[in-house]
Scaffold this motif. Structure first.
Motif, PDB file in Angstrom:
ATOM      1  N   ALA A 105       0.828  -1.201   0.000  1.00 23.99           N
ATOM      2  CA  ALA A 105       0.000   0.000   0.000  1.00 23.99           C
ATOM      3  C   ALA A 105       0.862   1.250   0.000  1.00 23.99           C
ATOM      4  O   ALA A 105       0.597   2.202  -0.743  1.00 23.99           O
ATOM      5  CB  ALA A 105      -0.928  -0.008   1.214  1.00 23.99           C
ATOM      6  N   SER A 106       1.907   1.274   0.820  1.00 26.84           N
ATOM      7  CA  SER A 106       2.777   2.462   0.866  1.00 26.84           C
ATOM      8  C   SER A 106       3.530   2.637  -0.446  1.00 26.84           C
ATOM      9  O   SER A 106       3.710   3.759  -0.926  1.00 26.84           O
ATOM     10  CB  SER A 106       3.750   2.368   2.043  1.00 26.84           C
ATOM     11  OG  SER A 106       4.700   1.334   1.877  1.00 26.84           O
ATOM     12  N   ALA A 107       3.944   1.530  -1.054  1.00 28.66           N
ATOM     13  CA  ALA A 107       4.648   1.611  -2.336  1.00 28.66           C
ATOM     14  C   ALA A 107       3.728   2.136  -3.436  1.00 28.66           C
ATOM     15  O   ALA A 107       4.133   2.955  -4.275  1.00 28.66           O
ATOM     16  CB  ALA A 107       5.198   0.238  -2.717  1.00 28.66           C
ATOM     17  N   ILE A 108       2.479   1.685  -3.439  1.00 34.36           N
ATOM     18  CA  ILE A 108       1.508   2.177  -4.419  1.00 34.36           C
ATOM     19  C   ILE A 108       1.314   3.680  -4.254  1.00 34.36           C
ATOM     20  O   ILE A 108       1.252   4.435  -5.231  1.00 34.36           O
ATOM     21  CB  ILE A 108       0.164   1.436  -4.254  1.00 34.36           C
ATOM     22  CG1 ILE A 108       0.283  -0.008  -4.751  1.00 34.36           C
ATOM     23  CG2 ILE A 108      -0.952   2.163  -5.012  1.00 34.36           C
ATOM     24  CD1 ILE A 108      -0.942  -0.865  -4.454  1.00 34.36           C
ATOM     25  N   ALA A 109       1.220   4.139  -3.013  1.00 36.56           N
ATOM     26  CA  ALA A 109       0.963   5.560  -2.750  1.00 36.56           C
ATOM     27  C   ALA A 109       2.062   6.451  -3.315  1.00 36.56           C
ATOM     28  O   ALA A 109       1.788   7.420  -4.035  1.00 36.56           O
ATOM     29  CB  ALA A 109       0.809   5.788  -1.250  1.00 36.56           C
ATOM     30  N   VAL A 110       3.318   6.141  -3.019  1.00 36.78           N
ATOM     31  CA  VAL A 110       4.394   7.016  -3.500  1.00 36.78           C
ATOM     32  C   VAL A 110       4.576   6.866  -5.009  1.00 36.78           C
ATOM     33  O   VAL A 110       4.928   7.833  -5.703  1.00 36.78           O
ATOM     34  CB  VAL A 110       5.713   6.765  -2.745  1.00 36.78           C
ATOM     35  CG1 VAL A 110       5.540   7.036  -1.249  1.00 36.78           C
ATOM     36  CG2 VAL A 110       6.259   5.368  -2.969  1.00 36.78           C
TER      37      VAL A 110
END
Length: 254
Positions: free
Chosen positions: A59-64
């Motif tokens: 999820a964090s990788a998708i966001a950035v």
């Protein structure tokens, strides 16, 4: 990272640090990105995947990734605010589409023509600090405790040990997500902009972060932040707050 890394950019320097939670074998749930556009704008983003939820690291990788992709697709010289907002909205859609309950916080800093603007979802905070230790601006954590502190109903010291300290009320990956957009703030020479996951701000008081980064060699300042955070996470002083967590920090200096 065992040590921080320095990124030279046209308008200054960015020091980056990412460390996994002590003793943790699972992937680091934090992600970060730095983008410099053709026009010289700087975009920095830190995301903290929600622990205890599936695929927090994804999820964090998708966001950035969505923020960076949207910014890089913008027309050269265009106002980047719509691109950043679109990137965050796309990230929210993509994370919801995973269908597993994944979520992340997100903090984005846009620096254009000596001005900084911050976009936030959740409790990954950002601050602007002057060289003499003046806290010029900080974001508000989207959490019950964060709102109490912002309203003056709770002081920072009490907030650090509050029972609901780690409850976050706004996340990327939520049908009710909203984006906090800060004001466009002028940057003076030697101002420093810092954004970080809660691995920093759950372990250090804001005044400690300000005092550590306000001046001096930024690489050494970052190493000092990391060392102080690690000592708190290890519980070396039971009288001080401490919470083992992933730690990701980006520090911009002119």
């Amino acid at each position: 990272m065992q040590k921080s890394q320095s990124l030279e950019i046209s308008s200054g320097r960015i020091i980056a640090l990412a460390k996994r939670c002590p003793g943790k074998e699972e992937p680091n749930d934090d992600s970060a990105v730095v983008v410099q556009t053709i026009g010289g704008a700087i975009i920095m983003a830190v995301a903290d995947g929600v622990g205890g939820c599936p695929l927090g690291y994804k999820a964090s990788a998708i966001a950035v990734h969505c923020v960076a992709e949207s910014v890089l697709e913008a027309e050269p010289g265009a106002d980047l605010r719509p691109a950043i907002l679109d990137g965050i909205e796309k990230a929210n859609h993509d994370i919801l589409d995973l269908g597993v309950g994944a979520a992340t916080t997100l903090s984005v800093v846009e620096i254009v023509d000596q001005r900084a603007r911050v976009y936030t979802v959740g409790d990954s905070m950002a601050m602007i600090v002057g060289q003499r230790g003046v806290l010029k601006w900080k974001s508000t954590s989207h959490s019950p405790v964060g709102y109490l502190v912002e309203s003056g109903l709770l002081d920072e010291e009490s907030a650090m040990t509050h029972d609901e300290r780690h409850i976050v009320s706004n996340l990327v990956g939520s049908a009710t997500m909203h984006i906090g957009v800060g004001p466009s703030r002028p940057l003076s020479r030697r101002d420093r902009v810092i954004l970080a996951s809660d691995g920093l701000f759950d372990n250090l008081h804001i005044s400690e972060v300000v005092e550590t980064i306000k001046n001096g060699d930024p690489n050494k300042r970052m190493e000092n932040l990391a060392a102080l955070s690690s000592s708190r996470m290890d519980g070396q002083d039971p009288q001080l707050p401490g919470k083992p967590d992933d730690l990701t920090v980006l520090l911009f200096t002119q």
